[in-house]
Design an enzyme around this catalytic site. Structure first.
Site, short mmCIF file in Angstrom:
data_model
loop_
_atom_site.label_atom_id
_atom_site.label_comp_id
_atom_site.label_asym_id
_atom_site.label_seq_id
_atom_site.Cartn_x
_atom_site.Cartn_y
_atom_site.Cartn_z
CB THR A 178 -0.91 0.01 1.24
OG1 THR A 178 -0.10 -0.12 2.42
CG2 THR A 178 -1.91 -1.14 1.19
CD GLU A 179 4.90 -0.46 0.45
OE1 GLU A 179 5.62 -1.26 1.07
OE2 GLU A 179 3.98 -0.83 -0.31
#
Length: 259
Positions: A135-136
């Protein structure tokens, strides 16, 4: 040796390393990363350990970077952030190149850096309810280190989808994409992982496992001719190893061998 954020146990030639920050969903901070690295190194050096199982305590496998840790990173200089990134890089490379097999037992969500740990393991099994993803990009960050390994593991196309969208996927989809090996019901996953670990311990040569893991990790970096030559050299070296001599003798004599 004592740890603040992990549990370490050895039984029947299997080292179980448990991320132990359940109140923080086993989120990563600098100390946990360092302790995990040291525990992996400890297992690698222990002749009584043949397989490593990595798991998380509580509802999550690992929720990625700790919020306080992320806040601290914003105050760091470039050089400080580079040193910190290299610490995580060191852990990832250690797991990937380790001389022993590492199995992920994923009994909860594995997100961002937590999913990175799953990516690095040789074998991974997850419960149906687990969600996995990187999810960076959704917080203005990048999945930099894990991208190096994920592309190798599942291919560029599927890696692009996961890394660019930042979306979480269910365990079943992760298995279909090749990110994990199988989805196992929660009530059976511990037994399943223990059975896989025992099989590796008792039915396969430690040297053969080590050399095969090395071969898998290096062939993609070589040309066809270089890869074949490297494979031939490993083949020849393995034939002279005591494990190979024992294995062939037991096969020819129709004797059961326990490794």
């Amino acid at each position: 040796m004592s740890y603040s954020f992990i549990l370490y146990e050895v039984s029947s030639r299997v080292a179980t390393i448990t991320l132990n920050r359940p109140e923080k969903r086993n989120a990563l901070n600098a100390l946990l990363v360092e302790e995990l690295y040291q525990a992996i190194r400890r297992a690698a050096a222990d002749d009584q350990v043949k397989v490593i199982v990595l798991k998380g305590n509580g509802e999550a496998f690992c929720a990625g970077a700790d919020l306080e840790y992320l806040q601290q990173l914003q105050k760091n200089t470039y050089d400080e952030n580079l040193a910190d990134s290299r610490q995580l890089m060191q852990l990832f490379r250690e797991i990937y190149q380790l001389n022993k097999i590492v199995i992920a037992q994923v009994e909860g969500h594995a997100v961002a850096g937590g999913c990175g740990l799953v990516t690095l393991c040789d074998l991974s099994y997850a419960v149906p309810e687990a969600m996995l993803g990187y999810t960076e990009v959704k917080i203005g960050f990048i999945p930099a280190l894990v991208a190096v390994f994920l592309v190798r593991k599942i291919g560029e196309g599927r890696a692009r989808e996961l890394l660019l969208t930042g979306r979480l996927i269910m365990a079943e989809k992760a298995a279909q994409d090749g990110l994990i090996n199988a989805v196992i019901p929660a009530e059976k996953i511990s037994e399943h992982v223990a059975k896989v670990a025992a099989g590796l311990c008792n039915e396969a040569s430690a040297n053969s496992l080590n050399m095969t893991k090395k071969l898998i990790g290096t062939v993609l970096d070589l040309s066809l001719d270089e890869g074949l030559e490297h494979a031939a050299e490993l083949n020849a070296a393995t034939r002279g190893h005591d494990d190979c001599k024992r294995g062939i003798a037991s096969f020819l004599n129709k004797e059961k061998i326990t490794w």
